[in-house]
Motif scaffolding. Sequence first.
Motif, PDB file in Angstrom:
ATOM      1  N   VAL A 192     -16.349  46.923   4.414  1.00 44.58           N
ATOM      2  CA  VAL A 192     -16.139  45.512   4.112  1.00 44.58           C
ATOM      3  C   VAL A 192     -16.682  44.603   5.213  1.00 44.58           C
ATOM      4  N   LYS A 193     -16.580  45.027   6.479  1.00 41.53           N
ATOM      5  CA  LYS A 193     -17.076  44.189   7.574  1.00 41.53           C
ATOM      6  C   LYS A 193     -18.592  44.062   7.528  1.00 41.53           C
ATOM      7  N   THR A 194     -19.250  45.118   7.072  1.00 41.04           N
ATOM      8  CA  THR A 194     -20.717  45.124   7.025  1.00 41.04           C
ATOM      9  C   THR A 194     -21.248  44.497   5.739  1.00 41.04           C
ATOM     10  N   HIS A 195     -20.640  44.835   4.627  1.00 38.59           N
ATOM     11  CA  HIS A 195     -21.197  44.469   3.328  1.00 38.59           C
ATOM     12  C   HIS A 195     -20.488  43.298   2.647  1.00 38.59           C
ATOM     13  N   GLY A 196     -19.357  42.878   3.177  1.00 38.78           N
ATOM     14  CA  GLY A 196     -18.620  41.798   2.537  1.00 38.78           C
ATOM     15  C   GLY A 196     -17.995  42.260   1.230  1.00 38.78           C
ATOM     16  N   ILE A 197     -17.774  41.306   0.318  1.00 36.97           N
ATOM     17  CA  ILE A 197     -17.215  41.626  -1.008  1.00 36.97           C
ATOM     18  C   ILE A 197     -18.173  41.037  -2.045  1.00 36.97           C
ATOM     19  N   PRO A 198     -19.279  41.746  -2.331  1.00 33.42           N
ATOM     20  CA  PRO A 198     -20.336  41.184  -3.189  1.00 33.42           C
ATOM     21  C   PRO A 198     -20.060  41.329  -4.681  1.00 33.42           C
ATOM     22  N   VAL A 199     -18.829  41.078  -5.111  1.00 35.04           N
ATOM     23  CA  VAL A 199     -18.483  41.118  -6.525  1.00 35.04           C
ATOM     24  C   VAL A 199     -17.583  39.935  -6.842  1.00 35.04           C
ATOM     25  N   GLU A 200     -17.627  39.503  -8.111  1.00 34.77           N
ATOM     26  CA  GLU A 200     -16.709  38.463  -8.535  1.00 34.77           C
ATOM     27  C   GLU A 200     -15.341  39.068  -8.819  1.00 34.77           C
ATOM     28  N   TRP A 201     -14.315  38.351  -8.438  1.00 38.88           N
ATOM     29  CA  TRP A 201     -12.955  38.795  -8.733  1.00 38.88           C
ATOM     30  C   TRP A 201     -12.073  37.566  -8.970  1.00 38.88           C
ATOM     31  N   GLY A 202     -10.979  37.778  -9.631  1.00 38.04           N
ATOM     32  CA  GLY A 202     -10.001  36.724  -9.837  1.00 38.04           C
ATOM     33  C   GLY A 202     -10.330  35.819 -11.015  1.00 38.04           C
ATOM     34  N   PRO A 203      -9.295  35.135 -11.518  1.00 31.59           N
ATOM     35  CA  PRO A 203      -7.922  35.216 -11.004  1.00 31.59           C
ATOM     36  C   PRO A 203      -7.247  36.539 -11.357  1.00 31.59           C
ATOM     37  N   ILE A 204      -6.460  37.042 -10.402  1.00 31.14           N
ATOM     38  CA  ILE A 204      -5.730  38.284 -10.608  1.00 31.14           C
ATOM     39  C   ILE A 204      -4.271  38.071 -10.216  1.00 31.14           C
ATOM     40  N   GLU A 205      -3.416  38.886 -10.793  1.00 28.00           N
ATOM     41  CA  GLU A 205      -1.995  38.749 -10.513  1.00 28.00           C
ATOM     42  C   GLU A 205      -1.689  39.151  -9.074  1.00 28.00           C
ATOM     43  N   ALA A 206      -0.921  38.315  -8.394  1.00 24.67           N
ATOM     44  CA  ALA A 206      -0.504  38.600  -7.030  1.00 24.67           C
ATOM     45  C   ALA A 206       1.009  38.468  -6.940  1.00 24.67           C
ATOM     46  N   ASN A 207       1.589  39.163  -5.969  1.00 19.77           N
ATOM     47  CA  ASN A 207       3.037  39.142  -5.787  1.00 19.77           C
ATOM     48  C   ASN A 207       3.386  39.067  -4.314  1.00 19.77           C
ATOM     49  N   ILE A 208       4.302  38.158  -3.982  1.00 20.29           N
ATOM     50  CA  ILE A 208       4.827  38.039  -2.622  1.00 20.29           C
ATOM     51  C   ILE A 208       6.334  38.240  -2.678  1.00 20.29           C
ATOM     52  N   ASP A 209       6.848  39.024  -1.752  1.00 18.61           N
ATOM     53  CA  ASP A 209       8.294  39.195  -1.636  1.00 18.61           C
ATOM     54  C   ASP A 209       8.818  38.102  -0.711  1.00 18.61           C
ATOM     55  N   TYR A 210       9.419  37.059  -1.309  1.00 16.06           N
ATOM     56  CA  TYR A 210       9.950  35.949  -0.521  1.00 16.06           C
ATOM     57  C   TYR A 210      11.461  36.122  -0.384  1.00 16.06           C
ATOM     58  N   ASN A 211      11.854  36.762   0.698  1.00 16.45           N
ATOM     59  CA  ASN A 211      13.273  36.986   0.991  1.00 16.45           C
ATOM     60  C   ASN A 211      14.013  37.612  -0.187  1.00 16.45           C
ATOM     61  N   GLY A 212      13.384  38.647  -0.753  1.00 16.25           N
ATOM     62  CA  GLY A 212      14.009  39.386  -1.842  1.00 16.25           C
ATOM     63  C   GLY A 212      13.694  38.866  -3.229  1.00 16.25           C
ATOM     64  N   THR A 213      12.993  37.732  -3.316  1.00 14.51           N
ATOM     65  CA  THR A 213      12.589  37.168  -4.609  1.00 14.51           C
ATOM     66  C   THR A 213      11.104  37.408  -4.818  1.00 14.51           C
ATOM     67  N   ASN A 214      10.748  37.948  -5.992  1.00 16.00           N
ATOM     68  CA  ASN A 214       9.342  38.206  -6.277  1.00 16.00           C
ATOM     69  C   ASN A 214       8.646  36.930  -6.728  1.00 16.00           C
ATOM     70  N   ILE A 215       7.611  36.546  -5.994  1.00 17.01           N
ATOM     71  CA  ILE A 215       6.810  35.375  -6.333  1.00 17.01           C
ATOM     72  C   ILE A 215       5.534  35.866  -6.992  1.00 17.01           C
ATOM     73  N   LYS A 216       5.427  35.643  -8.305  1.00 12.96           N
ATOM     74  CA  LYS A 216       4.263  36.112  -9.061  1.00 12.96           C
ATOM     75  C   LYS A 216       3.359  34.921  -9.371  1.00 12.96           C
ATOM     76  N   PHE A 217       2.078  35.044  -9.048  1.00 11.92           N
ATOM     77  CA  PHE A 217       1.137  33.948  -9.274  1.00 11.92           C
ATOM     78  C   PHE A 217      -0.259  34.518  -9.436  1.00 11.92           C
ATOM     79  N   ASP A 218      -1.183  33.674  -9.893  1.00 12.80           N
ATOM     80  CA  ASP A 218      -2.572  34.084 -10.056  1.00 12.80           C
ATOM     81  C   ASP A 218      -3.364  33.691  -8.813  1.00 12.80           C
ATOM     82  N   LEU A 219      -3.977  34.674  -8.188  1.00 15.54           N
ATOM     83  CA  LEU A 219      -4.778  34.437  -6.992  1.00 15.54           C
ATOM     84  C   LEU A 219      -6.251  34.463  -7.361  1.00 15.54           C
ATOM     85  N   LYS A 220      -7.008  33.490  -6.843  1.00 11.30           N
ATOM     86  CA  LYS A 220      -8.442  33.458  -7.108  1.00 11.30           C
ATOM     87  C   LYS A 220      -9.180  32.980  -5.864  1.00 11.30           C
ATOM     88  N   PRO A 221     -10.479  33.279  -5.773  1.00 16.25           N
ATOM     89  CA  PRO A 221     -11.248  32.887  -4.580  1.00 16.25           C
ATOM     90  C   PRO A 221     -11.261  31.367  -4.424  1.00 16.25           C
TER      91      PRO A 221
END
Length: 464
Positions: free
Chosen positions: A154-183
């Motif tokens: 990844v450091k050499t080649h980067g991320i040469p593909v399109e991605w997103g929006p994709i489902e993302a999840n953060i654990d916020y003090n025991g609560t699941n935060i579900k959202f769409d992450l995109k570049p």
Amino acid sequence: YLPKNKSSIILSVILVIIMPINMLAQDFKSHNRSGNYVAWDYAYNLLNSCEPNSILFTNGDNDTFPLWYIQEVENIRKDVRVVNLSLLNTPWYIDQLKNEYKKLPINLTDESIDSIDPIVGTAFALKKWTEEWNRIEFGLDSYFKENYKQNYNVKTHGIPVEWGPIEANIDYNGTNIKFDLKPTFGSYLKVQDIMVLELIDDMPLNRPIYFAVTVSPSHRLGLDQYLEMEGLVYKFTGEKNNNSISPKLNIDKMIKNITQSNNLNSLIKTADDYNNWNKSGTYRYTNLNNKDVFFSSNIERLVQNYRSSFLQIVLELISDEKNYEKANQILAMMESYFPIDVINVTHPDIEIQIGSLFYEVGNIDLFHKYLLHASNRKDINLQQSYYIAQLLLENSNEMQHSISLFHKLHMENPDIFEIVLGLCQAYFKNNQNEMAIKIIQDWIILHPNDNEAREWLKLIENQI
């Protein structure tokens, strides 16, 4: 030659004296800052929109540096940690947030902070908060092995593909935060975006999180359903609003905040002051209704952030006719704090919309004030002027306002029949029947083949 030289010297002295006096006379008002407390009040209001020990994400200069000033110089709400998103792209600033002065509990090593950039950071974010990175990395590794006979890095080649929006999840003090992450930057996330997610992930419940309303939706990273508007800030609540993709409005908290304090001699300076504040209202709007103070176009745009809170409350309230009186009170309060004849609304369409809101809640006086003020703006176009005249025709009992505006438009645009018809209807509604008929007859003389005009003439004559 002496007299001639004396004349030149005297003329030069006079010019030297007159020129700065003339400049002072011409430009003093626009450069005079006496009575202008906009930056101070805005900083105070932003900080006191936040609960104790909060972190507040800010966007740029106007919503950052005044806050730092009143915190460090005037010791106001030093418990709030202001985090500037532009600076959050730099490792030195992230290191400062973690290791210096009012430290934030950031769970990244110093080495990781030093090496973070959009490429490495995006891979880190995809790996930490989504299930997509392994698939993306495997696909890129297969591609590079097949086509270039080398392993993917990844450091050499980067991320040469399109991605997103994709489902993302953060654990916020025991609560699941579900959202769409995109570049947010090509195929990458900006460092500031990665750090916003990291800070949300790392903050304990006793460190509430806020975004200033000046932070653009793209920089809120698809988290709007977890945000709640409380005036000049959006609070991150950790509770998803399934009824809308936009931030929820906390009406009671907004009204408490945006109402001007009834005791301007008292200040909320500390977290304890905030908790013990029992006055009516929180914000301060010093001199924003003072015609003697000069306000630049930048300040007009800043004040629109205030107006936006009032308008969003009203738009929420008027969904139920039972709330019309309260909505009118909110609108009237807004006009008393920042009158349009002191501080312009930023865009004519918004000013027309506000006028229409006054009509809807039954405040005809301010309906007239806003529409007549809008009709005299220098940045108004023909379509907007016609719309104002039509609103006055349909909704006002003082028909002379509509007649005056339609007449002005007709003088400027004599070949537009819709304007002629509007003027005719305004005359007719004002019981000036002869003028109503004459304006149509004059048009027919110039446009004898206009059958629509002839039909309108018959209709008016029959009604008379």
